[in-house]
Design a protein around this motif. Structure first.
Motif, PDB file in Angstrom:
ATOM      1  N   HIS A 540       0.759  -1.089  -0.015  1.00 18.47           N
ATOM      2  CA  HIS A 540       0.078   0.158  -0.100  1.00 18.47           C
ATOM      3  C   HIS A 540       0.895   1.188   0.160  1.00 18.47           C
ATOM      4  CE1 HIS A 540       0.999  -0.795   4.333  1.00 18.47           C
ATOM      5  NE2 HIS A 540       0.720   0.681   4.592  1.00 18.47           N
ATOM      6  N   ILE A 542       1.573   5.047   1.687  1.00 21.47           N
ATOM      7  CA  ILE A 542       1.113   6.131   2.588  1.00 21.47           C
ATOM      8  C   ILE A 542       1.842   7.288   2.417  1.00 21.47           C
ATOM      9  CG2 ILE A 542       0.843   4.217   4.487  1.00 21.47           C
ATOM     10  CD1 ILE A 542       3.767   5.241   5.412  1.00 21.47           C
ATOM     11  N   GLN A 575      -7.483   3.776   2.391  1.00 16.58           N
ATOM     12  CA  GLN A 575      -6.961   2.251   1.990  1.00 16.58           C
ATOM     13  C   GLN A 575      -7.730   1.626   0.998  1.00 16.58           C
ATOM     14  OE1 GLN A 575      -3.737   2.082   1.622  1.00 16.58           O
ATOM     15  NE2 GLN A 575      -2.930   3.660   2.714  1.00 16.58           N
ATOM     16  N   CYS A 578      -8.327   2.577  -2.630  1.00 16.60           N
ATOM     17  CA  CYS A 578      -7.050   2.849  -3.260  1.00 16.60           C
ATOM     18  C   CYS A 578      -6.900   1.605  -4.282  1.00 16.60           C
ATOM     19  CB  CYS A 578      -5.843   2.877  -2.557  1.00 16.60           C
ATOM     20  SG  CYS A 578      -4.206   3.164  -3.209  1.00 16.60           S
ATOM     21  N   LYS A 580      -4.229   1.392  -6.051  1.00 16.92           N
ATOM     22  CA  LYS A 580      -2.513   1.240  -6.256  1.00 16.92           C
ATOM     23  C   LYS A 580      -1.967   1.560  -7.756  1.00 16.92           C
ATOM     24  CE  LYS A 580      -3.405  -0.956  -2.374  1.00 16.92           C
ATOM     25  NZ  LYS A 580      -3.332  -2.408  -2.141  1.00 16.92           N
ATOM     26  N   HIS A 600      -2.337  -3.271   4.032  1.00 17.46           N
ATOM     27  CA  HIS A 600      -2.818  -2.286   4.947  1.00 17.46           C
ATOM     28  C   HIS A 600      -3.456  -2.995   6.078  1.00 17.46           C
ATOM     29  CE1 HIS A 600      -4.131   1.242   7.025  1.00 17.46           C
ATOM     30  NE2 HIS A 600      -3.070   1.818   6.413  1.00 17.46           N
TER      31      HIS A 600
END
Lengths: 618, 151
Positions: A540, A542, A575, A578, A580, A600
């Protein structure tokens, strides 16, 4: 043909053509014409010269100066410097480690460990001219065989040379011939297997395109040995240039009397024609290939009976790979002892490899059997690109396996590779650096096999799909304990029970990566982590609050609007939403966004909740 | 209308694959219509189901009309390592089609295919009989723009 002062050899193998070599040739012609130099310079289109990565490449004789990555914009200057002023054009030459220009082809490290047998003319002659092949000693071997040897003598010579099939299995060539020659049937066939399909292998294409007469001559030697009078080139339809070149070679040979009745005044008569595939990987398997020529679906059939006994239209047939046939003229010209002096105890001669992946010099190389992987990757291949770490090398395509750093000193021969869980296959070598996820790579090879499985036998059709389902589970972060054992169980069963060689080897990429990279599988399953961040569900992004300046660029660029925040509170990624895509990381002006190679915790607990809910419902 | 092609081949079963190639290549929409299959069936005296069996087995044949340019992007592990996924996304975006679909103007069909054997220049694609190697997202735009001009 008048003598000219310069021979300009332009590589027109498919690799260089895809990089634009034909357009460059046209432009060179136009520029030379405009300067009135066309009559002084021979422009020759050749087959693959090898170093595809440097394409388009060319060599200028008599000096043998090698030019790389020639672009249309370079042409005027090249003509001016080399062809008018007569000095090598440094900017397009390769450089050694001290940045000094390497002048000639033979000084290039890429070529130094290579020994060219099958590829000896490839990239050196015009493949569309029979005279050029003959000038290099072409058809001399055939003449000698037909006029001085009996078929039996020819088989003995092939046996002494130790030549083994170059297409994958490594079956001794002479043994195949012996089986077919024993049959009393007066109709026998020879098939040249040009259905090259292993991902990462392109030596057969290069040979057919770059030196078609050599393959034809090899086929005729094989045919004489088993007393066959008809040959078929089975070439995949994805190789239009190879098809065109081999058809032309057949035509030329017929015109010159090298193909037809009573060749070289002997009793041997032979005819050959080209057959094409239509897009099916499994047709590289010999029984499937035979069905395809007969106009059927390309399904393999159980062996025995072997094709040498009952092959095309039920007649004794030998199926030899392109590279195997391409070795024959030189073996018969230089002798069995010469050939068997190269290589190891059980693997003689040289082998052509297609070196690809994260290696500096990609391309086609021919090296003596027994060379170590280290020599091949670091000396011929020039090492890993961007000087990253070497992680693994995949040999043998979807039938082969991955080897690791520990195996760099393993000699490349049929037995050593098999023992370590890989295989020679057709000679595809894919080098991988440390940014590759081995679980993903294995999954990808498996996907290929599932896609290409012909569906005739259930272990391959159903078993591979089961394995793929597990692999998908693992890479999407849903792997469970026991998955690895189940993969091994399925893989071993498929190897034992499948009908043809393709099914029997299809689990190898998975089994070999489990053998050498088990920790990566375990990481994926237990820790929900992909250390290379390749598996998107197992990583993930951040945003570091301390670095974020609150510019909101990431939020504005995010395609799914999952980033929110303000200048004061800074920004944060939601998250579960997302996807990615990594756009935020790319656009962040202060590099506040980083990749974490782990699922995550929020996503993990959400997955866990859903799984429990599903269990309760059931 | 297929007689001209059929008459080039002896009416034997082993010519089936070549006849199908020939008919498909000569069709401006690169496919095998029902009428074509029927004509081949009559000529070779083979049941249509045998012919369909062959057509569906090999990936290069299509029974639905396709575009003037067939883009075949290599999906082999090799091109994948070199970034073919991003190339696929880009093509889909530029043409606004999914895999197996043809653009509305009937110009492009997007297909995936097994290794094309140009691995030294991965990622690679074929457009009809031409190869394009060392693909980048920018190159895709260039190539497609150029092909559009061929109209």
């Amino acid at each position: 043909m008048s003598l000219k002062r310069i021979d300009l050899l332009i590589c027109c193998g498919s690799g260089c053509v895809s990089a634009g070599s034909l357009k460059i040739k046209e432009k060179i012609q136009a520029v030379l014409d405009a300067k009135g130099l066309l009559h002084e310079i021979n422009i020759i289109e050749t087959g693959c010269m090898g170093p595809c990565d440097y394409g388009p490449v060319m060599i200028v004789y008599p000096e043998g100066i090698f030019y790389k990555k020639v672009s249309l914009d370079d042409v005027e200057e090249l003509v001016e410097e080399h062809f008018i002023k007569g000095r090598p054009f440094k900017r397009l030459m390769l450089q050694d480690e001290e940045k000094k220009a390497i002048s000639t082809q033979k000084d290039i490290p890429f070529y130094q460990k290579q020994v060219k047998v099958a590829l000896s003319n490839c990239g050196y002659i015009d493949p569309e001219k029979l005279e050029e092949y003959i000038a290099q000693g072409g058809y001399e071997a055939l003449g000698t065989v037909l006029t001085t040897m009996s078929p039996k003598d020819a088989i003995v010579l092939a046996e002494k040379s130790g030549l083994r099939g170059r297409g994958g299995g490594g079956f001794p060539t002479a043994l195949k011939w012996k089986l077919a020659s024993g049959s009393k049937d007066n109709q026998k066939y020879v098939i040249c297997n040009g259905d090259e399909g292993d991902p990462g292998a392109f030596m057969d294409r290069s040979l057919l395109e770059g030196d078609p007469h050599r393959v034809l001559e090899g086929m005729m030697i094989a045919a004489y040995s088993v007393n066959a009078n008809k040959g078929f080139f089975y070439i995949r339809a994805e190789y239009p240039l190879a098809i065109k070149r081999i058809k032309l070679a057949i035509e030329q040979a017929k015109e010159a009397g090298l193909l037809g009745k009573n060749i070289f005044g002997s009793k041997f008569s032979f005819d050959a024609e080209v057959r094409t595939g239509a897009g099916a990987f499994v047709c590289g398997e010999e029984t499937a290939l035979i069905h395809s020529i007969e106009g059927l679906r390309g399904h393999p059939s159980a062996k025995p009976p072997y094709p040498s006994d009952k092959g095309l239209w039920g007649k004794p047939t030998i199926v030899n790979n392109v590279e195997t046939l391409a070795n024959l003229p030189t073996i018969f010209l230089k002798g069995a002892e010469w050939f068997s002096s190269m290589g190891t105890e059980t693997s003689k001669g040289t082998k052509v490899f297609a070196l690809t992946g994260d290696v500096k010099n990609t391309g086609l190389v021919e090296v003596p059997m027994g060379i170590t992987l280290r020599e091949m990757i670091y000396e011929v291949g020039g090492g890993i690109v961007d000087d990253r770490d070497f992680k693994a090398v995949q040999l043998g395509g979807p039938s082969g396996g991955c080897l690791t750093k520990e195996h760099l000193d393993v000699p490349v021969d049929y037995e050593s590779l098999k023992e370590k869980g890989a295989m020679m296959g057709s000679g595809g070598v894919i080098v991988m650096n440390d940014s590759n996820c081995m679980v993903s790579i294995a999954k990808f090879f498996l996907e290929f096999s599932v896609e290409e499985s012909c569906g005739k036998c259930s272990p391959c059709r159903i078993g591979l799909k089961q394995m793929l389902d597990i692999m998908e589970r693992i890479t999407s972060g849903k792997g469970v304990d026991g998955d690895i054992d189940e993969l091994i169980r399925l893989g071993e069963a498929i190897k034992q029970l499948s009908l043809c060689g393709l099914g029997q080897t299809a689990p190898n990429p998975v089994l070999s990566t489990i053998r050498y990279f088990r920790n990566e599988y375990e990481e994926h399953i237990r820790e929900k982590s992909c250390s290379t961040s390749v598996c998107l569900n197992l990583m993930h992004f951040i945003i570091d609050k301390n670095k974020c300046i609150g510019c909101s660029l990431c939020a504005r660029k995010c395609p799914v609007n999952c980033i929110s925040g303000s200048k004061e509170d800074k920004f944060i990624i939601s998250q579960p939403e997302c996807v990615k895509c990594g756009t935020c990381m790319e656009v962040c002006p202060v590099k506040a966004i980083s990749k974490i190679p782990q699922m995550h915790p929020d996503v993990k607990s959400e997955n866990e909740r859903l799984r429990k809910q599903k269990e309760n419902e059931e | 209308m297929y007689q001209e092609i059929l008459s080039k081949y002896a009416p034997t079963k082993d010519n089936l694959i070549y006849i199908l190639h020939d008919i498909q290549d000569s069709d401006p929409r690169h496919y095998l219509s029902e009428e074509a299959v029927q004509a081949v069936s009559d000529y070779l005296k083979l049941p249509a189901n045998h012919i369909y069996g062959v057509i569906t087995f090999y990936s290069m044949y299509s029974t639905t009309p396709r575009g003037k340019f067939i883009i075949r992007l290599c999906e082999s592990p090799h091109c994948y390592i070199k970034g073919s996924e991003n190339i696929l996304k880009k093509i889909k975006n530029v043409l606004n089609v999914s895999i197996g679909e043809t653009t509305k103007d009937g110009y492009f069909t997007l297909e995936l295919c097994a290794c094309l054997g140009v691995c030294g220049n991965a990622p690679v694609m074929m457009v009809n009989d031409d190869f394009y190697g060392d693909l980048t997202e920018e190159k895709i735009e260039e190539i497609i723009t150029k092909l559009r001009e061929v109209r």
